[in-house]
Design an enzyme around this catalytic site. Structure first.
Site, PDB file in Angstrom:
ATOM      1  N   LYS A 122       0.379   5.619 -12.906  1.00 54.78           N
ATOM      2  CA  LYS A 122      -0.834   5.286 -12.411  1.00 54.78           C
ATOM      3  C   LYS A 122      -1.884   6.523 -12.692  1.00 54.78           C
ATOM      4  O   LYS A 122      -2.862   6.439 -13.028  1.00 54.78           O
ATOM      5  CB  LYS A 122      -0.841   4.844 -10.832  1.00 54.78           C
ATOM      6  CG  LYS A 122      -0.352   3.558 -10.741  1.00 54.78           C
ATOM      7  CD  LYS A 122      -0.022   3.116  -9.257  1.00 54.78           C
ATOM      8  CE  LYS A 122       0.536   2.057  -9.110  1.00 54.78           C
ATOM      9  NZ  LYS A 122       0.947   1.522  -7.634  1.00 54.78           N
ATOM     10  N   GLN A 160       0.714   4.467  -1.825  1.00 49.65           N
ATOM     11  CA  GLN A 160       2.148   3.819  -2.345  1.00 49.65           C
ATOM     12  C   GLN A 160       2.982   2.932  -1.598  1.00 49.65           C
ATOM     13  O   GLN A 160       3.349   3.773  -0.397  1.00 49.65           O
ATOM     14  CB  GLN A 160       2.394   4.672  -3.353  1.00 49.65           C
ATOM     15  CG  GLN A 160       3.620   4.220  -4.095  1.00 49.65           C
ATOM     16  CD  GLN A 160       3.191   3.033  -5.152  1.00 49.65           C
ATOM     17  OE1 GLN A 160       1.996   3.339  -5.934  1.00 49.65           O
ATOM     18  NE2 GLN A 160       4.082   2.175  -5.391  1.00 49.65           N
ATOM     19  N   ASP A 174      -6.249  -1.090  -3.680  1.00 47.23           N
ATOM     20  CA  ASP A 174      -5.285  -1.920  -3.929  1.00 47.23           C
ATOM     21  C   ASP A 174      -5.773  -3.471  -3.095  1.00 47.23           C
ATOM     22  O   ASP A 174      -5.099  -4.338  -3.326  1.00 47.23           O
ATOM     23  CB  ASP A 174      -3.997  -1.594  -3.120  1.00 47.23           C
ATOM     24  CG  ASP A 174      -3.140  -0.891  -4.112  1.00 47.23           C
ATOM     25  OD1 ASP A 174      -3.126  -1.110  -5.160  1.00 47.23           O
ATOM     26  OD2 ASP A 174      -2.495  -0.159  -3.423  1.00 47.23           O
TER      27      ASP A 174
END
Ligand code: NAP
Length: 283
Positions: A51, A95, A118
């Site tokens: 990422k 994460q 997200d």
């Protein structure tokens, strides 16, 4: 037809790169993503690395906050609060999974919704449900981008989503519903899964069970999106759909790898750009 996620992801990344350059030119602002990784779960380390590399390639600055598994609840909450308050940070990526002892729901809820790139904060999921989406979860958004790129007709289509996770199944069902598909959601309590999948004009599978959907479960002419990423004992990656048999019946299908997977990072970076654009516009 093979639905090439790498190609669609590249198109999105090109748009993001151009958007980042435009934003910088217009406002002097460079989007910044803070990446929070707790613990030493090897796949997470790889995902985070990918990422950050992808962010750099489109001109998004990223900074990592890597902590050992022993990081306690208060310290993680304090880190998130600091990132929430930092005007130079536009997106925060926490994460998952978190190590045992840390509650993912609590930590996601502690993110500032506008920085939750997200799209998993209850406020963002609620906005999606309310029909006013703000930050949409990356993988479902990526599925929709593939369907749109290849021109799938969703209005009135029978769409079946296998899996009802917060990360994929539930938001994907909402996105399909918003596009006027007739949506059925399946899960482990569904009786006769195949009876549902065989009706699907658009079949999206996000169950995390290698090759559980076989060709005989696919309607002839269907669009099949395979979200699954399952590591086999051989080390190979397999989707939730048995590609060879399903491809015989489907009109269009995503491969694994190279289908939905590449879209997730692209949509994450698009969400980060949009967060920075909203900040620049004072929204
Ligand atoms: P998850 O949280 O484990 O959820 C799986 C869902 O599938 C659950 O709702 C479960 O039902 C349902 N399910 C499991 N086995 C089933 C079966 N035999 N029949 C019907 N439904 C079944 O997983 P997730 O996070 O959504 O991820 C799903 C898959 O997508 C995984 O392989 C994951 O690695 C992959 N993934 C890929 C990406 C990407 O970037 N490509 C991103 C995210 C996830 P219950 O609710 O009843 O338990």
């Amino acid at each position: 037809m093979i639905l090439d996620g790498k190609l669609v992801a590249q198109k999105v990344l090109d748009e993001v790169r151009a958007g980042v350059a435009r934003l910088r030119e217009r406002t002097g602002l460079t989007p910044k993503l803070a990446v929070v990784l707790v613990g030493d779960f090897a796949p997470s380390q790889i995902y985070v690395g990918n990422k950050m590399k992808a962010a750099a390639a489109v001109g998004i600055v990223s900074e990592d906050h890597v902590h050992p598994a022993g990081l306690d609840r208060a310290a993680l909450l304090a880190l998130l609060a600091r990132l929430n308050a930092d005007p130079g940070v536009h997106g925060i990526l926490l994460q998952l999974p978190l190590p045992p002892g840390l509650d993912a729901d609590e930590m996601i809820a502690a993110l500032a919704p506008e920085k939750d790139v997200d799209g998993l904060h209850p406020a963002n999921l609620g906005a999606l449900l309310a029909g006013t989406p703000t930050v949409v979860p990356c993988t479902p958004a990526g599925c929709m981008a593939i369907l749109d790129h290849y021109g799938a007709k969703l209005d009135g289509a029978e769409a079946v989503v296998v899996g009802r996770s917060r990360l994929v199944g539930k938001p994907l069902a909402q996105l399909l519903l918003a596009r006027h598909a007739t949506v059925t959601m399946c899960h482990t309590h569904t009786r006769d899964l195949a009876a549902h999948t065989r009706r699907a004009d658009v079949l999206c599978v996000a169950a995390g069970r290698a090759r559980m959907v076989t060709g005989d479960m696919v309607k002839a002419g269907a669009w099949v999106l395979d979200v699954g990423m399952n590591r086999l004992d051989t080390g190979k990656l397999a989707g939730d759909v048995e590609f060879a048999s399903a491809a015989q019946r489907a009109h269009a299908i995503t491969p694994v790898p190279g289908g939905v997977g590449p879209m997730t990072v692209a949509m994450l970076l698009r969400n980060t750009l949009r967060a920075a654009e909203r900040r620049a516009a004072g929204r």
